[in-house]
Design a protein around this motif. Structure first.
Motif, PDB file in Angstrom:
ATOM      1  N   ALA A  93       0.653  -1.165   0.212  1.00  0.00           N
ATOM      2  CA  ALA A  93       0.150   0.203   0.224  1.00  0.00           C
ATOM      3  C   ALA A  93       0.431   1.192  -0.031  1.00  0.00           C
ATOM      4  O   ALA A  93       2.167   1.259   0.275  1.00  0.00           O
ATOM      5  CB  ALA A  93      -0.598  -0.283   1.347  1.00  0.00           C
ATOM      6  N   ALA A  94       0.154   2.259  -0.551  1.00  0.00           N
ATOM      7  CA  ALA A  94       0.978   3.995  -0.398  1.00  0.00           C
ATOM      8  C   ALA A  94      -0.251   4.822  -0.501  1.00  0.00           C
ATOM      9  O   ALA A  94      -1.315   4.481  -1.152  1.00  0.00           O
ATOM     10  CB  ALA A  94       1.836   3.131  -1.454  1.00  0.00           C
ATOM     11  N   TYR A  95       0.346   5.941  -0.510  1.00  0.00           N
ATOM     12  CA  TYR A  95       0.236   7.305  -0.683  1.00  0.00           C
ATOM     13  C   TYR A  95       0.850   7.913  -1.895  1.00  0.00           C
ATOM     14  O   TYR A  95       1.749   8.529  -0.584  1.00  0.00           O
ATOM     15  CB  TYR A  95      -1.163   7.802   0.264  1.00  0.00           C
ATOM     16  CG  TYR A  95      -0.241   8.152   1.230  1.00  0.00           C
ATOM     17  CD1 TYR A  95       0.374   8.995   1.725  1.00  0.00           C
ATOM     18  CD2 TYR A  95       0.748   7.080   2.433  1.00  0.00           C
ATOM     19  CE1 TYR A  95       1.164   9.840   3.016  1.00  0.00           C
ATOM     20  CE2 TYR A  95       1.034   7.600   3.551  1.00  0.00           C
ATOM     21  CZ  TYR A  95       1.671   8.935   3.810  1.00  0.00           C
ATOM     22  OH  TYR A  95       2.266   8.933   5.179  1.00  0.00           O
ATOM     23  N   VAL A  96      -0.152   9.878  -2.533  1.00  0.00           N
ATOM     24  CA  VAL A  96       1.025   9.644  -2.945  1.00  0.00           C
ATOM     25  C   VAL A  96      -0.063  11.096  -3.063  1.00  0.00           C
ATOM     26  O   VAL A  96      -0.887  10.908  -2.819  1.00  0.00           O
ATOM     27  CB  VAL A  96       1.242   9.735  -5.312  1.00  0.00           C
ATOM     28  CG1 VAL A  96       2.054   8.437  -4.510  1.00  0.00           C
ATOM     29  CG2 VAL A  96       0.237   9.198  -5.416  1.00  0.00           C
ATOM     30  N   ALA A 143      -4.496   7.583  -1.184  1.00  0.00           N
ATOM     31  CA  ALA A 143      -4.158   5.901  -1.406  1.00  0.00           C
ATOM     32  C   ALA A 143      -4.693   4.379  -2.114  1.00  0.00           C
ATOM     33  O   ALA A 143      -5.582   4.676  -2.491  1.00  0.00           O
ATOM     34  CB  ALA A 143      -4.824   6.091   0.252  1.00  0.00           C
ATOM     35  N   VAL A 144      -3.470   3.852  -1.881  1.00  0.00           N
ATOM     36  CA  VAL A 144      -3.701   2.653  -2.712  1.00  0.00           C
ATOM     37  C   VAL A 144      -3.344   1.527  -2.128  1.00  0.00           C
ATOM     38  O   VAL A 144      -2.129   1.376  -1.035  1.00  0.00           O
ATOM     39  CB  VAL A 144      -3.110   2.435  -4.316  1.00  0.00           C
ATOM     40  CG1 VAL A 144      -1.701   3.074  -4.282  1.00  0.00           C
ATOM     41  CG2 VAL A 144      -3.233   1.478  -5.130  1.00  0.00           C
ATOM     42  N   CYS A 146       0.199  10.372 -10.040  1.00  0.00           N
ATOM     43  CA  CYS A 146      -0.170  10.953  -8.569  1.00  0.00           C
ATOM     44  C   CYS A 146      -1.853  11.104  -9.062  1.00  0.00           C
ATOM     45  O   CYS A 146      -2.983  11.576  -8.565  1.00  0.00           O
ATOM     46  CB  CYS A 146       0.257  12.131  -8.934  1.00  0.00           C
ATOM     47  SG  CYS A 146      -0.091  13.910  -9.971  1.00  0.00           S
ATOM     48  N   ARG A 147      -2.623  10.208  -9.784  1.00  0.00           N
ATOM     49  CA  ARG A 147      -4.234   9.641  -9.966  1.00  0.00           C
ATOM     50  C   ARG A 147      -4.041   8.373 -10.195  1.00  0.00           C
ATOM     51  O   ARG A 147      -3.511   7.488  -9.779  1.00  0.00           O
ATOM     52  CB  ARG A 147      -3.915  10.580 -11.436  1.00  0.00           C
ATOM     53  CG  ARG A 147      -3.625  12.331 -11.629  1.00  0.00           C
ATOM     54  CD  ARG A 147      -4.578  12.968 -11.495  1.00  0.00           C
ATOM     55  NE  ARG A 147      -6.389  12.824 -11.158  1.00  0.00           N
ATOM     56  CZ  ARG A 147      -6.992  13.296 -11.093  1.00  0.00           C
ATOM     57  NH1 ARG A 147      -6.924  13.449 -10.152  1.00  0.00           N
ATOM     58  NH2 ARG A 147      -8.057  13.069 -11.291  1.00  0.00           N
ATOM     59  N   PRO A 148      -5.383   8.588  -9.591  1.00  0.00           N
ATOM     60  CA  PRO A 148      -5.768   6.344  -9.314  1.00  0.00           C
ATOM     61  C   PRO A 148      -5.658   5.925 -10.707  1.00  0.00           C
ATOM     62  O   PRO A 148      -5.362   4.652 -10.037  1.00  0.00           O
ATOM     63  CB  PRO A 148      -7.731   6.928  -8.913  1.00  0.00           C
ATOM     64  CG  PRO A 148      -7.924   8.606  -9.714  1.00  0.00           C
ATOM     65  CD  PRO A 148      -6.765   9.139  -9.670  1.00  0.00           C
ATOM     66  N   VAL A 159      -8.118   2.602  -4.631  1.00  0.00           N
ATOM     67  CA  VAL A 159      -7.471   3.557  -4.215  1.00  0.00           C
ATOM     68  C   VAL A 159      -8.858   4.761  -3.971  1.00  0.00           C
ATOM     69  O   VAL A 159      -9.980   4.559  -4.278  1.00  0.00           O
ATOM     70  CB  VAL A 159      -7.250   3.599  -6.099  1.00  0.00           C
ATOM     71  CG1 VAL A 159      -6.472   5.119  -5.654  1.00  0.00           C
ATOM     72  CG2 VAL A 159      -6.257   3.159  -6.634  1.00  0.00           C
ATOM     73  N   VAL A 160      -8.853   5.193  -3.057  1.00  0.00           N
ATOM     74  CA  VAL A 160      -9.229   5.897  -2.338  1.00  0.00           C
ATOM     75  C   VAL A 160      -8.591   7.644  -1.854  1.00  0.00           C
ATOM     76  O   VAL A 160      -7.386   7.381  -2.302  1.00  0.00           O
ATOM     77  CB  VAL A 160     -10.296   5.484  -1.380  1.00  0.00           C
ATOM     78  CG1 VAL A 160     -10.011   4.218  -1.018  1.00  0.00           C
ATOM     79  CG2 VAL A 160      -8.975   5.083   0.350  1.00  0.00           C
ATOM     80  N   PRO A 161      -8.874   8.392  -2.008  1.00  0.00           N
ATOM     81  CA  PRO A 161      -8.973  10.171  -2.009  1.00  0.00           C
ATOM     82  C   PRO A 161      -8.614  10.228  -0.707  1.00  0.00           C
ATOM     83  O   PRO A 161      -9.330   9.651   0.407  1.00  0.00           O
ATOM     84  CB  PRO A 161     -10.032  10.480  -2.690  1.00  0.00           C
ATOM     85  CG  PRO A 161     -11.258  10.073  -2.261  1.00  0.00           C
ATOM     86  CD  PRO A 161     -10.878   8.538  -2.344  1.00  0.00           C
TER      87      PRO A 161
END
Length: 259
Positions: free
Chosen positions: A118-121, A241-242, A157-159, A176-178
């Motif tokens: 998992a990660a977030y950008v 976040a993914v 940087c986009r879903p 993937v969520v905002p």
């Protein structure tokens, strides 16, 4: 960015809703913000943060919990054996790596079957309010600034791009969520002054300007962020976040991606 990143880390870890007692790896841990949230919220068996910067790792070690350990290592060459981690995470790092797809594939190899990656950008393209307004103002003054805009330079940087990278690494159940956080500045100076630090793409661009062009960019930005009645500037910052799971042959069914 630093003042907002802890808030994103808190929401990200809550969304993961992970079990206790897991073995975690935080890739590109920086000063240890995400690692600290994992240690505080998830009761991990172990959590190891890796970063190529010795200074960041030293800072992280100075305030680490007993469950957290830090290693100087490159995200593209993780210092762990394959299939040894229950959860491999990364915060606000992927777009700064030479190959995000290769990095996620390496993260997946480090994860046990059924484990989580998992990660977030930051959403540099659209969702970072103050940064988007900065580059729009800079480009209006100096069209050549478009080549430095993170929204154009950073591909993941986009879903849709995140889903593609996770699925390309062979991960399943991809979601993937905002994650949105308020970014409230006490006044325009509180917003503008960090652009004068010369650290990062936007401040580096500002530092290279002559004084006249710097003032023109400042004025153009000021015109796009009208203050509240108390003088503050209220914007928002959006991250994506993914998460996905490494396929587990013992599972009776497998879904390629969800969400």
């Amino acid at each position: 960015m630093g003042r907002w990143s802890r808030r994103v880390a808190e929401q990200f870890v809550a969304w993961l809703d992970a079990d206790e007692g897991l073995r975690w790896l935080d890739v590109g841990c920086g000063a240890g913000g995400l690692t600290a949230v994992v240690a505080a919220r998830c009761r991990p068996r172990t959590v190891v943060g890796v970063d190529r910067s010795e200074n960041f790792v030293a800072h992280a070690r100075a305030s680490a919990s007993p469950h957290a350990h830090f290693v100087v290592a490159d995200a593209m060459a993780l210092p762990v054996r394959d299939e040894t981690c229950d959860a491999v995470v990364s915060g606000l790092v992927l777009n700064f790596l030479p190959s995000p797809a290769a990095a996620v594939a390496r993260m997946a190899r480090a994860t046990r079957p059924g484990g989580m990656v998992a990660a977030y950008v930051w959403d540099y393209a659209e969702g970072m309010g103050f940064l988007r307004r900065f580059w729009d103002a800079a480009i209006a003054v100096d069209p050549a600034a478009a080549t430095l805009d993170e929204g154009r330079r950073f591909p993941v940087c986009r879903p849709e791009a995140l889903r593609a990278v996770w699925s390309g690494a062979g991960l399943e159940d991809v979601s993937v969520v905002p994650v949105e956080v308020p970014t409230v500045f006490t006044d325009f100076a509180d917003l503008w002054d960090p652009f004068l630090t010369a650290q990062g793409p936007a401040p580096g661009y500002v530092a290279a300007l002559d004084p006249g062009d710097r003032e023109r960019v400042r004025d153009a930005l000021s015109a796009t962020v009208p203050p509240q009645a108390d003088g503050s500037v209220a914007l928002t910052a959006l991250a994506w976040a993914v998460r996905g799971r490494r396929p587990d042959p013992s599972r009776p069914t497998a879904r390629r991606h969800v969400g």
